[in-house]
Design an enzyme around this catalytic site. Structure first.
Site, PDB file in Angstrom:
ATOM      1  N   HIS A  43      33.240  23.323   7.968  1.00 25.68           N
ATOM      2  CA  HIS A  43      33.873  24.862   7.846  1.00 25.68           C
ATOM      3  C   HIS A  43      35.253  24.303   7.045  1.00 25.68           C
ATOM      4  O   HIS A  43      36.569  24.510   7.912  1.00 25.68           O
ATOM      5  CB  HIS A  43      34.068  25.060   9.648  1.00 25.68           C
ATOM      6  CG  HIS A  43      33.215  25.425  10.314  1.00 25.68           C
ATOM      7  ND1 HIS A  43      32.227  26.620  10.396  1.00 25.68           N
ATOM      8  CD2 HIS A  43      32.298  24.698  11.174  1.00 25.68           C
ATOM      9  CE1 HIS A  43      31.242  26.286  10.149  1.00 25.68           C
ATOM     10  NE2 HIS A  43      31.216  25.933  11.345  1.00 25.68           N
ATOM     11  N   ARG A  72      33.049  14.757  10.641  1.00 25.67           N
ATOM     12  CA  ARG A  72      31.746  15.654  10.812  1.00 25.67           C
ATOM     13  C   ARG A  72      31.479  16.221   9.072  1.00 25.67           C
ATOM     14  O   ARG A  72      31.930  17.144   8.518  1.00 25.67           O
ATOM     15  CB  ARG A  72      33.388  17.214  11.621  1.00 25.67           C
ATOM     16  CG  ARG A  72      31.773  18.027  12.507  1.00 25.67           C
ATOM     17  CD  ARG A  72      31.767  19.154  11.436  1.00 25.67           C
ATOM     18  NE  ARG A  72      32.867  19.898  11.197  1.00 25.67           N
ATOM     19  CZ  ARG A  72      33.055  21.188  12.526  1.00 25.67           C
ATOM     20  NH1 ARG A  72      31.558  20.748  13.726  1.00 25.67           N
ATOM     21  NH2 ARG A  72      33.362  21.764  11.782  1.00 25.67           N
ATOM     22  N   ASP A  86      30.440   5.732   1.948  1.00 23.62           N
ATOM     23  CA  ASP A  86      31.094   4.878   0.557  1.00 23.62           C
ATOM     24  C   ASP A  86      32.336   5.381   0.318  1.00 23.62           C
ATOM     25  O   ASP A  86      33.592   4.253  -0.167  1.00 23.62           O
ATOM     26  CB  ASP A  86      30.045   5.437  -0.519  1.00 23.62           C
ATOM     27  CG  ASP A  86      29.063   4.711  -0.715  1.00 23.62           C
ATOM     28  OD1 ASP A  86      28.214   3.579   0.358  1.00 23.62           O
ATOM     29  OD2 ASP A  86      28.056   4.919  -1.405  1.00 23.62           O
ATOM     30  N   GLU A 150      25.476  21.118  20.238  1.00 22.31           N
ATOM     31  CA  GLU A 150      25.884  22.852  19.628  1.00 22.31           C
ATOM     32  C   GLU A 150      24.904  23.859  19.534  1.00 22.31           C
ATOM     33  O   GLU A 150      25.675  25.002  19.130  1.00 22.31           O
ATOM     34  CB  GLU A 150      26.851  22.696  18.739  1.00 22.31           C
ATOM     35  CG  GLU A 150      25.902  22.199  18.126  1.00 22.31           C
ATOM     36  CD  GLU A 150      27.521  21.835  16.520  1.00 22.31           C
ATOM     37  OE1 GLU A 150      28.837  22.732  16.589  1.00 22.31           O
ATOM     38  OE2 GLU A 150      27.020  21.407  15.491  1.00 22.31           O
ATOM     39  N   ASP A 176      30.073  26.875  19.301  1.00 29.39           N
ATOM     40  CA  ASP A 176      28.724  27.157  18.722  1.00 29.39           C
ATOM     41  C   ASP A 176      28.121  26.987  19.885  1.00 29.39           C
ATOM     42  O   ASP A 176      27.437  27.463  20.230  1.00 29.39           O
ATOM     43  CB  ASP A 176      28.435  25.876  17.656  1.00 29.39           C
ATOM     44  CG  ASP A 176      28.790  26.550  16.151  1.00 29.39           C
ATOM     45  OD1 ASP A 176      28.413  26.939  15.485  1.00 29.39           O
ATOM     46  OD2 ASP A 176      29.349  25.267  15.333  1.00 29.39           O
TER      47      ASP A 176
END
Length: 260
Positions: A43, A72, A86, A150, A176
């Protein structure tokens, strides 16, 4: 002690959440000696380039021990996981983990063969190839994998998810999960607390840490008392809002006193 070893040993850890797309915020957060900085790739407007610069900024902070740089993810996707790792971060947290199969896919995407399916490539994580083969030898063990619980399905399957080999921990997504339960934002109600307790019990039954995000001071205390091992204590957006509102209120109060 490294972040990954402290997390797996269930040492009490405090982190901060970075959603604003400025590496300076990530660096400042690391300089404040949080145990971990969670970079939001779901988000937020953060791209792989931004995430790479944030990881570099966190590493630049002159603190000991080094904070963990965790991303996240936007989704539990092996290509995204490969690119993020990476970039040289310490681990990933995947949203919407609903089944043990989802959790196994997450773990496999972070591991090089034969334990997993991660492709081998140059990048910041391998010092652009200079750290081969040392990085490959330690990456499977050192990288952290956290599953977000969630959804109703994730909650229903949380015991099986927690038991997946190679998964390092669980994360309760308060917004969530409360929305999925039909009680959005009611995180102090009985139904949500019962869900929290189930996740905590599932993780702790297999000696794995459980984390969450807290927005207010009383939430931090409440979740620590509840048994969470790792608390992300606030989001950079809220820090900016709170500081701005406090400064504005102080000015208005000073003007009122002067003119009164």
């Amino acid at each position: 002690m490294t972040f990954h070893s402290a997390l797996r040993d269930r040492e009490p850890l405090v982190g901060t959440w970075v959603a604003l797309s400025d590496p300076a915020i990530a660096e400042l957060s690391a300089c404040l000696e949080f145990d971990a900085v969670m970079i939001d790739g779901e988000h937020s407007t953060n791209s792989i380039e931004t995430i790479t610069e944030m990881a570099r900024a966190i590493d630049a902070a002159d603190v000991d021990p080094d904070p963990g740089a965790i991303v996240r993810l936007s989704e539990n996707d092996p290509t995204e996981i490969k690119r993020v790792l990476d970039a040289g971060v310490d681990g990933v947290m995947a949203p919407m983990i609903d089944t043990p199969e989802d959790a196994r896919a997450l773990v496999e995407a972070t591991r090089y063969p034969p334990e997993g399916v991660r492709g081998v490539g140059y990048g910041r994580g391998t010092e652009y190839g200079e750290a081969f083969p040392e990085y490959l030898e330690r990456a499977n063990e050192d990288l952290v994998t956290i599953a977000q619980i969630e959804t109703e399905a994730g909650l229903e399957n949380v015991e099986e998810i927690a038991a997946v080999d190679g998964l390092d921990g669980l994360f309760v997504g308060p917004a969530d999960l409360s929305a999925a339960l039909g009680i959005f934002g009611e995180t102090d109600g009985d139904e949500f607390v019962e869900a929290v307790d189930r996740v905590l019990e599932a993780g702790h039954a297999v000696n794995k840490p459980v984390a969450t995000l807290a927005f207010e001071e009383d939430e931090i205390e409440r979740w620590v008392d509840r048994g969470f091992d790792f608390v992300l204590a606030g989001v950079d957006i809220d820090y900016v809002k709170a500081g701005g509102l406090r400064a504005k209120a102080m000015f208005e109060d000073a003007m009122e006193k002067r003119d009164g």
